[in-house]
Design a protein around this motif. Structure first.
Motif, short mmCIF file in Angstrom:
data_model
loop_
_atom_site.label_atom_id
_atom_site.label_comp_id
_atom_site.label_asym_id
_atom_site.label_seq_id
_atom_site.Cartn_x
_atom_site.Cartn_y
_atom_site.Cartn_z
N PHE A 1 -28.74 19.26 -2.75
CA PHE A 1 -28.14 18.88 -1.48
C PHE A 1 -28.31 17.38 -1.23
CE2 PHE A 1 -28.68 18.15 3.11
CZ PHE A 1 -27.41 18.51 3.55
N ALA A 2 -29.52 16.86 -1.46
CA ALA A 2 -29.77 15.44 -1.24
C ALA A 2 -28.91 14.58 -2.18
CB ALA A 2 -31.25 15.14 -1.45
N ALA A 3 -28.77 15.00 -3.43
CA ALA A 3 -27.95 14.25 -4.38
C ALA A 3 -26.48 14.26 -3.96
CB ALA A 3 -28.12 14.83 -5.78
N LEU A 4 -25.98 15.40 -3.52
CA LEU A 4 -24.58 15.48 -3.10
C LEU A 4 -24.32 14.64 -1.86
CD1 LEU A 4 -23.82 19.25 -3.74
CD2 LEU A 4 -22.98 17.29 -5.04
N VAL A 5 -25.25 14.63 -0.92
CA VAL A 5 -25.11 13.80 0.28
C VAL A 5 -25.13 12.32 -0.10
CG1 VAL A 5 -26.24 13.10 2.43
CG2 VAL A 5 -25.96 15.52 1.89
N ILE B 1 -24.21 11.01 -2.98
CA ILE B 1 -22.94 10.72 -3.64
C ILE B 1 -21.82 10.59 -2.60
CG2 ILE B 1 -21.18 11.69 -5.17
CD1 ILE B 1 -23.52 12.83 -6.84
N LEU B 2 -21.82 11.48 -1.62
CA LEU B 2 -20.81 11.41 -0.57
C LEU B 2 -20.91 10.09 0.20
CD1 LEU B 2 -18.58 12.82 1.10
CD2 LEU B 2 -20.42 13.70 2.56
N ILE B 3 -22.11 9.69 0.56
CA ILE B 3 -22.30 8.42 1.27
C ILE B 3 -21.83 7.26 0.41
CG2 ILE B 3 -24.07 6.84 2.16
CD1 ILE B 3 -25.58 9.34 3.12
N PHE B 4 -22.17 7.28 -0.87
CA PHE B 4 -21.74 6.22 -1.79
C PHE B 4 -20.22 6.13 -1.86
CE2 PHE B 4 -20.49 4.95 -6.10
CZ PHE B 4 -21.02 3.67 -6.13
N VAL B 5 -19.56 7.27 -2.00
CA VAL B 5 -18.09 7.28 -2.11
C VAL B 5 -17.45 6.81 -0.81
CG1 VAL B 5 -16.08 8.82 -2.35
CG2 VAL B 5 -18.01 9.01 -3.93
N VAL B 6 -17.96 7.26 0.32
CA VAL B 6 -17.39 6.86 1.60
C VAL B 6 -17.55 5.36 1.81
CG1 VAL B 6 -17.70 7.06 4.11
CG2 VAL B 6 -17.59 9.11 2.70
N ARG B 7 -18.70 4.82 1.48
CA ARG B 7 -18.90 3.37 1.63
C ARG B 7 -17.98 2.59 0.68
NH1 ARG B 7 -25.31 2.16 2.60
NH2 ARG B 7 -25.42 3.22 4.62
N LYS B 8 -17.81 3.10 -0.52
CA LYS B 8 -16.93 2.45 -1.49
C LYS B 8 -15.49 2.43 -0.96
CE LYS B 8 -17.84 1.11 -5.76
NZ LYS B 8 -18.16 -0.24 -6.07
#
Length: 70
Positions: free
Chosen positions: A46-50, A52-59
């Motif tokens: 769960f922590a890894a997926l969150v 990754i989601l934060i990274f993609v959204v910021r990108k």
């Protein structure tokens, strides 16, 4: 009970009784350990997926604000 336990030989107190306890409660212990390890794995996933989601959204938001985009 304490005195009866003290009169037993050392090998009964430290080898036989724990071995019997493992034989009786071993399945339950394995089940609890499996559940805890599975829970830890799901928390890490769960922590890894969150992350990754934060990274993609910021990108995406940084590249869309600069005029580029997908």
């Amino acid at each position: 009970m304490k005195e009866a336990f003290k009169t037993l030989p050392w090998w009964v107190r430290w080898i036989a009784i724990p071995a019997i306890a493992l034989a009786v409660f071993g399945t339950m212990l394995i089940g609890v350990i499996t559940w805890v390890v599975g829970l830890l794995f799901r928390i890490l996933l769960f922590a890894a997926l969150v992350a990754i989601l934060i990274f993609v959204v910021r990108k995406v938001t940084s590249s869309s604000s600069s005029g580029g985009g997908w």
